[in-house]
Design an enzyme around this catalytic site. Structure first.
Site, mmCIF file in Angstrom:
data_model
loop_
_atom_site.group_PDB
_atom_site.id
_atom_site.type_symbol
_atom_site.label_atom_id
_atom_site.label_comp_id
_atom_site.label_asym_id
_atom_site.label_seq_id
_atom_site.Cartn_x
_atom_site.Cartn_y
_atom_site.Cartn_z
ATOM 1 N N ASP A 35 -5.606 8.698 -11.345
ATOM 2 C CA ASP A 35 -5.566 8.503 -10.207
ATOM 3 C C ASP A 35 -5.988 9.576 -9.367
ATOM 4 O OD1 ASP A 35 -6.319 6.045 -10.924
ATOM 5 O OD2 ASP A 35 -4.154 4.992 -10.954
ATOM 6 N N LYS A 57 -9.223 6.180 -5.873
ATOM 7 C CA LYS A 57 -8.917 4.958 -5.264
ATOM 8 C C LYS A 57 -8.634 5.173 -3.398
ATOM 9 C CE LYS A 57 -9.182 1.699 -9.145
ATOM 10 N NZ LYS A 57 -8.459 0.777 -8.772
ATOM 11 N N MET A 171 1.460 1.269 0.582
ATOM 12 C CA MET A 171 0.141 0.808 0.640
ATOM 13 C C MET A 171 0.159 0.042 1.857
ATOM 14 S SD MET A 171 -1.781 0.275 -3.311
ATOM 15 C CE MET A 171 -0.430 -1.212 -3.037
#
Length: 261
Positions: A35, A57, A171
């Site tokens: 990631d 991402k 997030m």
């Protein structure tokens, strides 16, 4: 013969916080699917002979959608490879590890979880701000502040607005103004401290101390680079007295105290 997939937590970023098992797997890796949130310091531990596949991402941009990642892991294992699926933090805490495991199980692929220190624990250790503290917080809750495209940010705000519980938001930078407003509307006090920590435990760590009513404006005025973790609750008020200084090798413009006092 099919290979095997290891769903490995890389921890919050500092290589010293990797588990022994994660370190052993990295050093013998054949294929690593990683990631964006895996720190460069950890990626530097990967042997040059290993094949690296980035599936990073970021908000609004996925180089490989989740369905594509699932299919890639199955494909690599079917080809006979031993695959390290490397994720920031822990694969079972907002890491979608169980989704990938479900696809692997459906395809008859063997897999193993390797846990990692999650970002909340890393941020607590590097800043010195505890997640629980006698008289201030009797528990802690981890929630995601991520909104999928135009979806409503649908959380149980009344349940989350508990003054005796530390709330850690993953997030959530893009939606923190809304999150703060919802928590205030649900009953949390407007001056409740909020500690934002970006790139916790790494040389790029930055910190911002604010409160619920001002955190949105503070972030708009002084953006922080993702990943950013938010510690909301009375424990964040300990920062001014309990904060750990950053080690010499981490020094720099690391602390912005704004909108609080």
């Amino acid at each position: 013969m099919a290979g095997k997939v290891y769903l490995v937590g890389a921890g919050p970023g500092d290589p010293d916080l990797l588990t022994v098992r994660a370190m052993r797997l990295l050093q013998s890796a054949e294929v690593i699917v990683h990631d964006r949130l895996v720190s460069p310091e950890i990626m530097n531990l990967v042997p040059p002979t290993a094949r690296r596949i980035s599936v990073g991402k970021s908000a609004g941009f996925h180089t490989v959608p989740q369905d594509g990642i699932n299919a890639l892991l199955v494909k690599l294992a079917v080809e006979g490879h031993t695959v390290i699926r490397l994720k920031g933090g822990d694969p079972l805490i907002f890491g979608r590890g169980s989704e990938e495991a479900g696809e692997l199980a459906a395809a008859g692929i063997s897999y193993t979880y390797v846990p990692g220190i999650t970002a909340a624990q890393g941020a607590a250790s590097s800043t010195g701000v505890p997640l629980t503290h006698r008289g201030l917080a009797t528990g802690v809750r981890y929630v995601t502040g991520h909104r999928a495209r135009d979806a409503v940010l649908d959380l149980d705000w009344d349940s989350l607005a508990d003054p005796d519980t530390t709330l850690v938001v993953y997030m959530g930078a893009a939606n923190m103004a809304e999150i703060a407003a919802r928590l205030i509307a649900a009953g949390l006090r407007v001056d409740l401290p909020v500690l934002a920590v970006a790139h916790a435990t790494t040389p790029r760590e930055t910190r911002m101390l604010s409160n619920l009513t001002q955190i949105g404006a503070d972030l708009a005025r002084t953006p922080m680079e993702a990943p950013v973790l938010f510690v909301i609750g009375r424990v964040a008020g300990l920062y001014e007295t309990a904060a750990l200084p950053l080690p010499r090798e981490l020094r720099g413009p690391h602390l912005r105290v704004v909108g609080h006092g």
